[in-house]
Design a protein around this motif. Structure first.
Motif, PDB file in Angstrom:
ATOM      1  N   GLU A 108       2.258   2.012  -0.291  1.00 47.85           N
ATOM      2  CA  GLU A 108       3.331   1.874  -1.284  1.00 47.85           C
ATOM      3  C   GLU A 108       4.457   2.822  -0.905  1.00 47.85           C
ATOM      4  N   GLN A 120      -2.871  -2.525  -5.586  1.00 48.52           N
ATOM      5  CA  GLN A 120      -2.213  -3.748  -5.127  1.00 48.52           C
ATOM      6  C   GLN A 120      -3.156  -4.764  -4.493  1.00 48.52           C
ATOM      7  N   LYS A 170      -5.900  -6.170  -6.801  1.00 45.91           N
ATOM      8  CA  LYS A 170      -5.487  -7.143  -7.819  1.00 45.91           C
ATOM      9  C   LYS A 170      -5.187  -8.479  -7.172  1.00 45.91           C
TER      10      LYS A 170
HETATM   11  N1  ASP Z   1       1.928  -2.336  -6.505  1.00 44.83           N
HETATM   12  C1  ASP Z   1       3.308  -2.251  -6.839  1.00 44.83           C
HETATM   13  C2  ASP Z   1       3.676  -0.791  -7.115  1.00 44.83           C
HETATM   14  O1  ASP Z   1       2.813   0.039  -7.298  1.00 44.83           O
HETATM   15  C3  ASP Z   1       3.669  -3.041  -8.059  1.00 44.83           C
HETATM   16  C4  ASP Z   1       3.467  -4.492  -7.842  1.00 44.83           C
HETATM   17  O2  ASP Z   1       3.969  -5.037  -6.851  1.00 44.83           O
HETATM   18  O3  ASP Z   1       2.836  -5.097  -8.696  1.00 44.83           O
HETATM   19  O4  ASP Z   1       4.837  -0.454  -7.154  1.00 44.83           O
END
Ligand code: ASP
Length: 600
Positions: free
Chosen positions: A180, A204, A207
């Motif tokens: 990230e 990420q 999910k």
């Molecule tokens: N995983 C991303 C973040 O932490 C958010 C996403 O794309 O749902 O910024």
């Protein structure tokens, strides 16, 4: 019966009693907020999480209680039983201010040393002291309010998600890196010496796997870990509201999530948000506000003056334009007289921290175009009358306005004027604090070029889908590829962001490729994702909101540390527990880690 409370049972909390309770016998328990010994009577303010009630010790009523009360100090924990009476001198500031308790029985449940900080909101203790004694700091009414409000917000979110078919699923804390854009916190494995887990920067990939596994709608209020150089208001661990959905496009994700935020505002603050939210493309946000998280509660928009200066004789602007740079301005209406030379000097210093060489300015003094003192400006002598009129026209200025101009590379112009805009709004109170500036910013670039590292990075993260019409440009023109990504912005702060994800292995590989990941590297790092993508992946997308930031903004607090129970300092220390700490030798040996002394 337990000795602990001497058989006393709490009947009410300390914020509850009113004049209707007059005459009742009650038992309260709580902390001593304040004590006044008047000799003949002792008054205490007793505090619990619900409020404060005045209790009175009268030696005629209960000599033993009075005697005990003599030695009571601030932060002692007491149980008191007594009769509710109307106060002779009511205190309209306190919800319980009409009554007091005349104590017939009292027990000291726990004593307290003299506390190193005062348990009251305006105690002026330094943050270092507050964090070291967080157990006392958290007793303060505003910290109690903040954390309870935080709970309320998460409850509203959970209820909303549940009503809309989202399932709260957990994801591992000991895992492999999910990029990230920050450094990972690593945890050494004892069993597999020399190997490490990473704490998740976000869930990420898990999910996305949930979507591939058919769970359809997932959410989690989850801790994430990012080892960043802690800028202004970041925490190494923070909480996200993490959401993912299947069979959706951008508008589906955005629509349910703006309803979520609408519900949060309504149920926590009773504030109404009109839907649908405004959507602004990234390009427009940058062009108008110099920022991808524009504060739209006030104007002061950017104006491109490059056309005005196309043929100028003023070397500074001409040179800039000839070398591909941009000349842009913002106009501060009506306040020219308030902006002193000294203020301008300071503003110039301010914008220089964003990389520009200087800040030019023009005050519009006179309506008469032909007047000798039409404007006041240090660059007036270098400009033609036409140029000056063109500037005034382009930025739509009138008498009494001041125009600020910078010339530099486009991104530097955006950064500096974007920041100057906010600074001017702050200095001159241009924001109506009751306004709610909520919007989506969409169509971000998929990639971002880093000149120092000489490579592309993912602007969001590498799993974000490109816009369909830009897929062909991934390999050839990465700069031009736009993403199916969206951020939600509140009052100039990004409160959440997400995207539609790549659900096709081939495109995922192209993106890894553009990011400079070799076939082996991407296989090594994301083998499981690439493999999962081969077995039937629904189109999916999601979003994550920063809970700490959201709660901070709702409460109008200035720092996320005010809404996190046990925050860390700027340099990532917990002053209460003294983490991080040196591990003992045996633990290190077990983990196969050698400690090398580093001389200072
Ligand atoms: N995983 C991303 C973040 O932490 C958010 C996403 O794309 O749902 O910024």
């Amino acid at each position: 019966m337990s000795e602990l409370l001497s058989g006393m049972k709490r009947t009410h909390n300390c914020g509850e009693l009113r004049k209707e309770d007059n005459g009742q016998t009650v038992t309260l328990m709580g902390w001593v907020q304040k004590k006044r010994n008047l000799g003949a009577l002792i008054f205490l303010d007793l505090r619990d999480r619900e409020g404060v009630t005045q209790v009175v010790f009268d030696p005629d009523l209960s000599p033993e209680s009075f005697e005990k009360a003599v030695k009571v100090r601030g932060e002692f924990v007491l149980a008191v039983t007594g009769e509710v009476r109307m106060r002779e001198q009511p205190n309209p500031e306190m919800p319980t201010g009409l009554i007091e308790i005349f104590v017939s029985d009292m027990k000291i449940l726990s004593e307290s040393e003299v506390p190193p900080i005062h348990v009251q909101d305006d105690d002026n203790a330094s943050e270092a002291l507050r964090f070291k004694y967080r157990f006392l700091d958290l007793r303060k009414p505003h910290m109690q309010r903040n954390l309870r409000f935080r709970y309320k917000v998460t409850k509203i979110i959970r209820d909303f998600m549940d009503e809309n078919g989202f399932i709260d699923l957990e994801t591992p804390m000991l895992t492999k890196p999910t990029p990230e854009g920050a450094r990972d916190y690593l945890v050494p494995s004892r069993v597999h010496e020399g190997k490490f887990y990473a704490l998740p920067q976000s869930p990420q990939l898990f999910k996305q796997i949930f979507m591939i596994s058919g769970f359809d709608r997932y959410f989690q209020i989850v801790r994430c870990f990012r080892d960043e150089d802690l800028r202004a208001d970041r925490q190494p661990e923070f909480t996200q509201i993490d959401i993912e959905m299947s069979f959706v496009e951008e508008d589906d994700v955005m629509s349910i999530n703006e309803r979520l935020i609408q519900r949060v505002f309504k149920d926590s603050l009773n504030k109404d948000i009109q839907l649908p939210l405004k959507c602004m493309k990234y390009d427009e946000a940058m062009r108008r506000f110099g920022s991808d998280k524009p504060d739209i509660r006030f104007g002061l928009e950017l104006n491109d003056l490059s056309d005005v200066f196309k043929n100028t004789q003023f070397q500074v602007f001409r040179g800039a334009i000839e070398s591909g740079k941009s000349v842009q301005a913002i106009c501060l209406p009506k306040l020219a007289n308030e902006v002193s030379k000294k203020r301008i000097k300071n503003l110039e210093k301010f914008v220089k921290t964003y990389g520009v060489g200087g800040l030019a300015w023009i005050k519009v003094i006179n309506d008469d175009v032909n007047s000798d003192n039409r404007v006041e400006s240090p660059i007036e002598k270098f400009l033609t009358k036409d140029e000056i009129e063109n500037i005034i026209k382009t930025v739509n200025a009138s008498v009494g306005d001041i125009i600020f101009i910078v010339a530099d590379k486009l991104n530097v112009v955006y950064d500096s004027l974007g920041a100057l805009r906010l600074e001017l709004a702050r200095l001159y109170n241009l924001v109506d604090e009751n306004d709610i500036g909520l919007l989506w910013v969409t169509q971000f670039p998929l990639f971002e070029y880093d000149e120092e590292d000489n490579r592309y990075y993912a602007k969001h993260h590498p799993f974000t889908a490109p816009m369909d019409e830009d897929i062909d440009k991934i390999a050839t023109n990465p700069d031009e590829v736009r993403a199916k990504a969206y951020d939600m912005v509140l009052n100039g702060v990004e409160i959440g962001g997400g995207s539609i994800r790549i659900h096709n292995e081939n495109i995922q590989k192209q993106v890894f490729n553009a990011l400079g990941l070799s076939e082996e590297e991407s296989t090594e790092k994301f083998d499981f994702l690439l493999e999962a993508l081969r077995y039937g992946t629904p189109p999916h997308g999601g979003v994550a909101f920063g809970l700490d930031r959201l709660v901070m903004l709702l409460l109008n607090e200035s720092s996320i540390r005010e809404v996190i129970a046990f925050p860390k300092t700027q340099d990532a220390k917990c002053l209460m527990t003294n983490a991080p700490a040196i591990a003992d030798k045996m633990q290190m040996d077990e983990l196969g880690i050698a400690h090398i002394e580093i001389s200072e």
